[in-house]
Structures are given as C-alpha cells and as structure tokens.
Write a protein that holds these residues in place. Structure first.
Motif, PDB file in Angstrom:
ATOM      1  N   GLU A  78      -1.490   3.293  -8.297  1.00 31.19           N
ATOM      2  CA  GLU A  78      -1.663   3.302  -6.837  1.00 31.19           C
ATOM      3  C   GLU A  78      -0.948   4.473  -6.170  1.00 31.19           C
ATOM      4  N   THR A  92      -1.536   7.500  -0.607  1.00 29.08           N
ATOM      5  CA  THR A  92      -2.893   7.377  -1.145  1.00 29.08           C
ATOM      6  C   THR A  92      -3.750   6.354  -0.412  1.00 29.08           C
ATOM      7  N   GLY A  93      -3.112   5.408   0.268  1.00 27.58           N
ATOM      8  CA  GLY A  93      -3.858   4.322   0.863  1.00 27.58           C
ATOM      9  C   GLY A  93      -4.350   3.316  -0.160  1.00 27.58           C
ATOM     10  N   LEU A  94      -3.741   3.313  -1.348  1.00 29.05           N
ATOM     11  CA  LEU A  94      -4.120   2.369  -2.398  1.00 29.05           C
ATOM     12  C   LEU A  94      -3.069   1.272  -2.496  1.00 29.05           C
ATOM     13  N   THR A 109      -9.312   8.952  -0.647  1.00 24.91           N
ATOM     14  CA  THR A 109      -8.657   8.963  -1.956  1.00 24.91           C
ATOM     15  C   THR A 109      -9.636   8.546  -3.046  1.00 24.91           C
ATOM     16  N   TYR A 119      -7.801  -4.803   0.177  1.00 29.43           N
ATOM     17  CA  TYR A 119      -7.088  -4.099   1.244  1.00 29.43           C
ATOM     18  C   TYR A 119      -8.071  -3.613   2.308  1.00 29.43           C
ATOM     19  N   ILE A 151      -8.183  -2.888  -4.288  1.00 29.57           N
ATOM     20  CA  ILE A 151      -8.512  -1.886  -3.276  1.00 29.57           C
ATOM     21  C   ILE A 151      -9.514  -2.462  -2.277  1.00 29.57           C
ATOM     22  N   THR A 155       0.817  -1.209   0.000  1.00 32.54           N
ATOM     23  CA  THR A 155       0.000   0.000   0.000  1.00 32.54           C
ATOM     24  C   THR A 155       0.852   1.261   0.000  1.00 32.54           C
ATOM     25  N   ARG A 195      -6.672   4.019   8.456  1.00 33.50           N
ATOM     26  CA  ARG A 195      -6.358   3.419   7.149  1.00 33.50           C
ATOM     27  C   ARG A 195      -7.594   3.399   6.254  1.00 33.50           C
ATOM     28  N   THR A 229      -8.009   5.555   2.577  1.00 35.62           N
ATOM     29  CA  THR A 229      -8.301   4.931   1.292  1.00 35.62           C
ATOM     30  C   THR A 229      -9.621   5.435   0.725  1.00 35.62           C
TER      31      THR A 229
END
Length: 545
Positions: free
Chosen positions: A166, A91-93, A147, A119, A116, A87, A140, A144
C-alpha cells in the motif's frame, strides 16, 4: 469455497480463505416438512417499482424505529477515521489492517483489490453522510484511481494482482508478516469487488468517471470462466490464476485466448450463496460470461454427497434449461439455502450492491431475512452468548479466523462461533469424530460488521445488538468497533480491517443514505440483465409449516 463436483477439494483464493480454518457451531435435527415462502421473515424494507432497490430506513431519533440517528452517525464518523488511518497518504491505497493509535498506526504492509474497492465506496458514503466534503471525496477518489493506473496488472484481462504494497503500489512477492515467498496471483472474487467499487464510483462522482472507466473497461471476467466446468450443465468461475508457474498445483490454459497461457487454480466456485456471485453478476452484465452461469452454481450439493454438513431437503426446478436442485438446510424451524461457512459476509455482502431481496422476492427475499434470523437466534437463544453476528474476522488474542453458524454452512467441519471451535453435526450421514448434535457452546466470538450487514433486514435488533457490544463488551475504539470480541473472556481483537470497516460503512450507506451503494451500482446493464435473471427463481427456503 469448494472445488467443483469432480474433485470437491477446498482452495483458498482470498485472505479470508487463506488465513484460517474452523470448526463449527449450531443446529437442530433435520425434518422433511415443507417450508412455505409465505411464512418466511420479510425484509425491513420494500422495493420500489422503478428500480427494485429497497427503500432505506430513515430513522431520525430513538422514537423513529427505535434507532438513534446520532449514534449511527457517530459510528460512521469513527469508522471513517479508521479508513483514513488505514490509507497511505502518498498513494491513496488502504492497508489490509492496522493496529495502534490512529494518529500513528502500524499498517500491514499489503493491500488487495477488495480492500482498495472498499476504500473507494467508503469515500462515497463519507461524502453522503456529510463526514467529508464533496471536494475531499473527489480528491481522494482521484488520488487512488491515479495510483491504480500506474500499478502492474495482467494486461490481457485487465485484472489486478491480489497483493500490493500500500505504500508504493508494487506487487507483493514476499509476505511482510513472515518473509515467505508469494507467487503473484489474480483472484476472480477480489477483482469482482474491485470492479463493483469502480461501477459505484463512476456513477457517484462523474468527475472521476473517466479514470474509473479506464480501469473497468479493461477488466474481462471471461478470463476466469471455464465453460466446461460442469459438463452438460454449464460453466463456472475459477478461483483465479497465476501468470507465471506457481509452486503448487494448477491447470494451464487461457479462456480468453489473448496473450500467453496462464496457470489456473484447480478449483471452481460452485455454490451460489457465497461472495463470488458478485463477479458472476458483473461478468454476465458486461456480456463476458453467459447468464446460465448463475444457475450452473449449486444451492446445496446433492443429497448423495455424504461429506457435507447436513442432508439437504428440496426439489428440482428448471431455469434457462438448467435443472437446479433447490436444496436447503434445516435449522430452528426454517429451511435456509446455506453459504459455505454459515457466515454473514458470504451471504449478505453481495446484497450491499445488488438489491437481491426485492429483485428476487421468492429466493433472496426469503433467504436473506432467514439468514439474519438464524444468526440472531443462534447467538441469543441457542448458544446464549447474549450477542450475535458471526463472520470471518480477527481472532481475539491474535491472528485471523472464520466465524459462522455451522448449521447453515455447507463446509463439513464448519465455521465456529466460539473460541473452543465447538463442532455441531446432526448425524445425517454417519458419525463424525469430535462433533455433537448438542455441543456445549463456549466463548462466543462476535464480529460487529456482521451485525451491520444484518441491519437491512432487522434494523432495530441489529442496532440494539451493536449498542450492547459497545457498552457492555467495550469492543469500541477511536476507529469504531474493533474487529471481534470474545463474549465470556472479554478478549478483544483491537485492530481494524479495511474490508470489515468498508462493510460497516456500506451497510450504513444503504440503510441511512437511500441505498447509495446499490443505486449507483445497478445503473445500466446490471439492472437490465440481472434483475430478470434472478427474479424468476424460487428457493426451497422458508419457515417450516
């Protein structure tokens, strides 16, 4: 996946479908003996009357069911470490895959809605297992989801594109691995997994429910649904669409009638035992597609379709006014409703979210257990690899491929279980070049996430299998099990794929954390609409009497 009955051509809509093809493995001769559901293997757990969610196995030591909870927790902790490394912290991607050390990984440069979503549900499981705190979980998830709010998507349908960078959330138009042009595409099945994750998150962490619902409420799976796909029978989901004219073939249209026309894939998802059923479940539950869509998909193709892997056996039954051929394939004394490739992923990943076995005991309750048994028997007894678990994953030595048990897959050239692509075919219809009813199995490829998916149905056998994969094959690193390993050569695919790691954590979460994924997913419309819909069916699956 396959084209509908009109053309029956194949189309690749997801990463698993575009990166590889396969040959085949496994099976025995066809019989016409009646399979009886009473003799079928049963799941390891029983449903509760309130929800129908199977009660999770809760072993606390090696003496409780033969499973060491400490080992399970170590596997989960290491797998979560790979998810963190996958990750992008800005971006949290999650990236699609990584290689190299977790402290300085090389990320793939692209991700998907499925990645995504994986995650997101993995983050919930990490909290449930005590690997991360409630605060870290919330942070977290919020990062995500925030974003995602800024990322380009198809506004009329609320659907997300199949590939994003990502590192910044931009739609991928040039493939990072080779520089080829990408026509931005929107996949029905990948958006299905993403929506499923949002449904889990909104119930598992109420403080981010607003963010999750703001994305979910815009998603309308009616955009993919062609009501005329099977004339006189019912509608099916398209593989997806492009919102700008692509280079290849397409069908122009707009099933919602909102916004400009789009360019649909020429294929439909026309079989039941495969991953797109998660999108069908969600679309039905949200009132976006009719419930009859579930029965418009086929259990096997008609026995007159002589290109399929083997001649099915079965009888016709009627549900919701639709005539359904309850076909099954024959393998090692079992009748099994096949998936497209005979792999664990297509058969069992939807079961991570919907408690299919307990909600539909005469169909999925029989078939899931037999699918696991077939995979185990192929690996241990037929091919004699010494290990089992076959599902699309990395290819030892480089690349990506599809792995499965050919005899319980519908695809005529099969998913292989070995590096040699040994191709089984029993000769049901006519001779086929390069295939054999008794192939010599070679360097078998084991994919650990498949064994984790099996744990719901054979917990002790799956656990022991995974212990051997770690200790004997050494297919384990700082981020948990590596993606695949060839058993004879010992070649290991030393990388981590975010979806495969998310399936590992999803399985652990259900079996050892009181069905955490299922409990949160089924709240509301899923339980009230899907449970009675699927519960009435009787598959042609069972142990042959």
């Amino acid at each position: 996946m396959t084209e509908h009955a009109v053309t029956r051509t194949s189309f690749a809509a997801t990463r698993r479908q575009i990166l590889a093809g396969g040959a085949a493995v496994a099976a025995v001769g066809i019989t016409t003996a009646r399979a009886t559901s009473a003799q079928a293997a049963t799941p390891a757990t029983a449903g509760t009357p309130e929800s129908g969610v199977a009660a999770a196995a809760t072993p606390g030591s090696r003496g409780a069911g033969g499973i060491d909870r400490g080992t399970i927790h170590r596997w989960a902790r290491d797998t979560w470490a790979s998810m963190v490394a996958l990750t992008d912290p800005r971006t949290g991607l999650p990236a699609d895959n990584i290689r190299g050390p977790l402290k300085s990984p090389t990320r793939s440069g692209y991700t998907s809605p499925t990645n995504i979503g994986g995650y997101l549900w993995s983050t919930v499981i990490a909290r449930e297992l005590g690997i991360i705190s409630t605060g870290e979980c919330r942070t977290r998830l919020a990062e995500t989801l925030s974003t995602l709010k800024t990322m380009k998507h198809h506004e009329p349908s609320g659907m997300f594109y199949n590939w994003y960078d990502e590192a910044n959330g931009n739609v991928v138009t040039v493939w990072p691995e080779n520089g080829t042009k990408v026509d931005p595409f929107l996949s029905s099945v990948d958006n299905g997994w993403f929506a499923a994750a949002l449904m889990v998150v909104r119930n598992a962490e109420p403080r981010v429910a607003g963010l999750a619902n703001s994305l979910l409420s815009k998603m309308n799976f009616g955009m993919f649904f062609n009501k005329d796909a099977r004339p006189g029978i019912g509608g099916l989901l398209r593989g997806g669409f492009w919102d700008a004219q692509p280079a290849g073939g397409f069908t122009k249209g707009n099933y919602l009638g909102i916004g400009p026309d789009v360019f649909y894939t020429n294929n439909h998802y026309d079989i039941l035992n495969s991953e797109p059923r998660i999108a069908t479940y969600i679309g039905i539950a949200h009132g976006q597609i009719p419930s009859a869509a579930y029965y418009a998909t086929m259990r096997t193709f008609p026995d007159s379709w002589d290109w399929q892997e083997q001649k099915p056996v079965g009888e016709h039954r009627t549900y919701h006014g639709i005539d359904v051929f309850e076909g099954a394939f024959t393998y090692r004394g079992m009748h099994i409703v096949p998936s497209w490739g005979g792999d664990m992923f297509e058969a069992l990943m939807p079961d991570l979210f919907v408690p299919e076995a307990s909600w539909a005991p005469r169909s999925w309750g029989i078939n899931h257990a037999l699918t696991v048994r077939a995979q185990r028997e192929h690996g241990l007894d037929e091919a004699k690899y010494g290990y089992w678990g076959f599902s699309p994953a990395s290819k030892p030595g480089g690349g990506y491929s599809e792995w499965g048990v050919d005899a319980i897959g519908m695809r005529p050239d099969g998913y292989p279980s070995d590096m040699e692509h040994s191709d089984y075919y029993d000769g049901s219809y006519q001779p086929r070049t390069g295939s054999s009813p008794d192939p010599a199995w070679g360097d078998g490829v084991i994919t650990p996430h498949a064994a984790f998916l099996a744990m719901q149905y054979e917990p002790r056998q799956a656990f022991d299998n995974l212990v051997k994969i770690e200790r004997e094959l050494k297919a384990y690193g700082e981020g948990g099990f590596y993606d695949a390993v060839a058993v004879k050569s010992g070649v290991i695919a030393k990388r981590y794929l975010s979806l495969d790691q998310a399936m590992v954590l999803g399985a652990i979460g259900n079996v050892f954390c009181d069905n955490v994924i299922r409990r949160h997913f089924i709240k509301g419309a899923i339980q009230s609409t899907i449970r009675p819909l699927i519960g009435i069916e009787e598959f042609g699956a069972g142990v042959i009497s």
